[in-house]
Structure formats: structure tokens, C-alpha cells
Design a protein around this motif. Structure first.
Motif, PDB file in Angstrom:
ATOM      1  N   ARG A  92      27.625  14.639   7.653  1.00  0.00           N
ATOM      2  CA  ARG A  92      27.265  15.510   6.522  1.00  0.00           C
ATOM      3  C   ARG A  92      26.087  16.427   6.838  1.00  0.00           C
ATOM      4  O   ARG A  92      25.733  17.267   6.011  1.00  0.00           O
ATOM      5  CB  ARG A  92      26.917  14.666   5.294  1.00  0.00           C
ATOM      6  CG  ARG A  92      28.095  14.002   4.604  1.00  0.00           C
ATOM      7  CD  ARG A  92      27.755  13.713   3.163  1.00  0.00           C
ATOM      8  NE  ARG A  92      27.451  14.940   2.439  1.00  0.00           N
ATOM      9  CZ  ARG A  92      26.765  14.983   1.298  1.00  0.00           C
ATOM     10  NH1 ARG A  92      26.283  13.877   0.764  1.00  0.00           N
ATOM     11  NH2 ARG A  92      26.536  16.134   0.693  1.00  0.00           N
ATOM     12  N   HIS A 191      20.371  19.018  -9.224  1.00  0.00           N
ATOM     13  CA  HIS A 191      21.474  18.057  -9.188  1.00  0.00           C
ATOM     14  C   HIS A 191      22.688  18.622  -8.443  1.00  0.00           C
ATOM     15  O   HIS A 191      23.458  17.867  -7.838  1.00  0.00           O
ATOM     16  CB  HIS A 191      21.868  17.665 -10.607  1.00  0.00           C
ATOM     17  CG  HIS A 191      20.904  16.702 -11.249  1.00  0.00           C
ATOM     18  ND1 HIS A 191      20.964  15.349 -11.026  1.00  0.00           N
ATOM     19  CD2 HIS A 191      19.850  16.915 -12.078  1.00  0.00           C
ATOM     20  CE1 HIS A 191      19.991  14.751 -11.703  1.00  0.00           C
ATOM     21  NE2 HIS A 191      19.305  15.677 -12.347  1.00  0.00           N
ATOM     22  N   GLY A 192      22.848  19.944  -8.477  1.00  0.00           N
ATOM     23  CA  GLY A 192      23.973  20.552  -7.781  1.00  0.00           C
ATOM     24  C   GLY A 192      23.860  20.465  -6.272  1.00  0.00           C
ATOM     25  O   GLY A 192      24.875  20.581  -5.563  1.00  0.00           O
ATOM     26  N   ASP A 194      23.370  17.864  -4.603  1.00  0.00           N
ATOM     27  CA  ASP A 194      24.079  16.655  -4.153  1.00  0.00           C
ATOM     28  C   ASP A 194      25.570  16.895  -3.989  1.00  0.00           C
ATOM     29  O   ASP A 194      26.248  16.121  -3.289  1.00  0.00           O
ATOM     30  CB  ASP A 194      23.845  15.509  -5.142  1.00  0.00           C
ATOM     31  CG  ASP A 194      22.395  15.058  -5.168  1.00  0.00           C
ATOM     32  OD1 ASP A 194      21.702  15.249  -4.147  1.00  0.00           O
ATOM     33  OD2 ASP A 194      21.959  14.521  -6.205  1.00  0.00           O
ATOM     34  N   ASP A 195      26.095  17.933  -4.638  1.00  0.00           N
ATOM     35  CA  ASP A 195      27.533  18.186  -4.596  1.00  0.00           C
ATOM     36  C   ASP A 195      27.938  19.137  -3.471  1.00  0.00           C
ATOM     37  O   ASP A 195      29.127  19.410  -3.308  1.00  0.00           O
ATOM     38  CB  ASP A 195      28.002  18.766  -5.938  1.00  0.00           C
ATOM     39  CG  ASP A 195      27.782  17.788  -7.082  1.00  0.00           C
ATOM     40  OD1 ASP A 195      27.850  16.569  -6.831  1.00  0.00           O
ATOM     41  OD2 ASP A 195      27.538  18.248  -8.217  1.00  0.00           O
ATOM     42  N   SER A 197      28.743  20.418   0.322  1.00  0.00           N
ATOM     43  CA  SER A 197      29.473  19.743   1.396  1.00  0.00           C
ATOM     44  C   SER A 197      28.536  19.215   2.484  1.00  0.00           C
ATOM     45  O   SER A 197      28.862  18.252   3.181  1.00  0.00           O
ATOM     46  CB  SER A 197      30.485  20.695   2.023  1.00  0.00           C
ATOM     47  OG  SER A 197      29.838  21.875   2.497  1.00  0.00           O
TER      48      SER A 197
END
Length: 230
Positions: A92, A191-192, A194-195, A197
Motif C-alpha cells: 500500500r 477521514h478520506g 484512509d480511503d 488506494s
């Protein structure tokens, strides 16, 4: 006295005396070193025997061999799980200087309703360490090698910016970003992350009010300063 004047018996005795003298001298020369060596071996054997008599056999371990084997198996399974998780996390991680990730962060800011006031690369100083033993050896040799042979793992008290700086085990590129928007917009942006790729970690976050008051009916505008590890 000439040998011809001696009788056969006297000549035989003379020969025996000469042989005895030569054999005695030769035996003495060979016997003395051997005798000394034998004496040393006897002393060493006596000393070893005394140490053996004083020696104490170690106590039998209290732990059961089967329990130790089971604990070792548990540790090996735990290490295998940690390696598997580390490999997944490695997948990741974005490449260094990934433009794709920077574009996605900018797109996330627009979708969250925040405005990016500044976005610059953060370059913390490289972390180095030299052990006390290395310093002492360096002083004796007149030279100190300040370059660590392996990447450092700094303690938690050092902070994540230092722990992820160049020269450390967790080194990652960093960005310093200033965002302007409402509390909910900033929260949505954080928070976005974490989403995405790729893995993006917030190392530092400061939020403060802007000096200008917002119009009536509008949320208070805030300024958020973030340090992101990409």
C-alpha cells in the motif's frame, strides 16, 4: 698404559665402563626433560581433578520441554503473521515522489470542500546515531564514524516526523499542507485519506480559527496545518 699391555679381562672391563658412562649421560639428557614434562602433566591432572570435585552441576530447568516447544511454535506463528502484515502494508505504500498520489490528495480536498492554501514537500534532517562504544573506538583511532550501518529505529518519544525521517527504518516522503474550510470539511478530508488506494498517514495536525469572522449562518472558517507521510 697401552691397550696391548692390558689383558683381555681388563680390556673388556674398560669397554663396559665406557659404554656405561656414555649410556648414562645419554639417558640423563633424555630422561630429565621427559621427567619434567611428566611432573607438569601430573600437576595439571591434579588441578583438573580438584576443579571437577568443586564443580556444581546445573539444576534441571523448571520449564517443561514440551511447554518451551509450544511457546516457540507460538512465537514462530506470531512472527509469520507480522511478516504477512508487513508485506501487505508494503504493497500500500506509494512510490517516492508519486505524482498520482498528490493528484488524488488534491482531488480529495476539492471533494471535501476545503481549499488548499499551500502544499510543499517537507524535508526533515537525516537522523544519525553513533553508539558510545563506537565513539570510544573512534577516539582511540583518531576518527569517529557518524554514519550508521543500519537504518535507525528511534524511540516513540522522538515523534513520528523524526521517526520517519531519512536514515530511519520507517523513512517516507512527507508533505506539509495548509487547508482552509469548515470543521466538517476538514474532518471529511482527514477521514478520506484512509480511503485512498495508497497509505497516507497524518503525522501532525493543528487547527485554528481564521482571523476573519464568517458571515451569519455560515460555519466558522478554520485553518488546518497537516504533515502527511506518503
Amino acid at each position: 698404559m697401552k691397550r696391548s699391555h692390558l689383558s683381555n679381562r681388563e680390556q673388556l672391563l674398560s669397554a663396559l665402563v665406557i659404554v656405561a658412562i656414555v649410556a648414562g649421560a645419554y639417558g640423563l639428557l633424555r630422561y630429565r626433560p621427559v621427567d619434567q614434562r611428566i611432573g607438569q602433566l601430573q600437576k595439571s591432572a591434579e588441578s583438573t581433578q580438584k576443579r571437577l570435585l568443586k564443580a556444581r552441576l546445573p539444576d534441571e530447568p523448571l520449564e517443561n520441554v514440551e511447554e518451551l516447544t509450544a511457546q516457540l511454535d507460538d512465537l514462530e506463528r506470531a512472527m509469520a503473521l507480522v511478516r504477512e502484515q508487513a508485506e501487505l502494508m508494503q504493497l500500500r505504500l506509494a512510490p517516492f515522489d508519486s505524482q498520482e498520489l498528490k493528484v488524488r490528495i488534491s482531488q480529495l480536498a476539492r471533494d471535501s470542500g476545503v481549499r488548499i492554501r499551500s502544499n510543499e514537500k517537507l524535508q526533515p534532517p537525516p537522523q544519525t546515531a553513533t553508539s558510545k562504544n563506537a565513539k570510544r573506538v573512534g577516539k582511540k583511532r583518531g576518527k569517529i564514524d557518524d554514519k550508521p550501518k543500519e537504518p535507525l529505529i528511534l524511540p516513540e518519544t522522538s515523534g513520528w516526523i523524526a521517526r520517519m525521517s531519512p536514515g530511519t527504518m520507517f523513512h517516507r516522503p512527507m508533505q506539509r499542507i495548509e487547508l482552509e474550510g469548515s470543521y466538517m470539511a476538514i474532518r471529511k478530508f482527514v477521514h478520506g485519506l484512509d480511503d485512498l488506494s495508497y497509505q497516507v498517514t497524518v503525522l501532525k495536525l493543528n487547527i485554528e480559527k481564521l482571523p476573519l469572522a464568517s458571515p451569519a449562518g455560515y460555519p466558522q472558517a478554520l485553518l488546518a496545518k497537516l504533515v502527511l507521510a506518503l
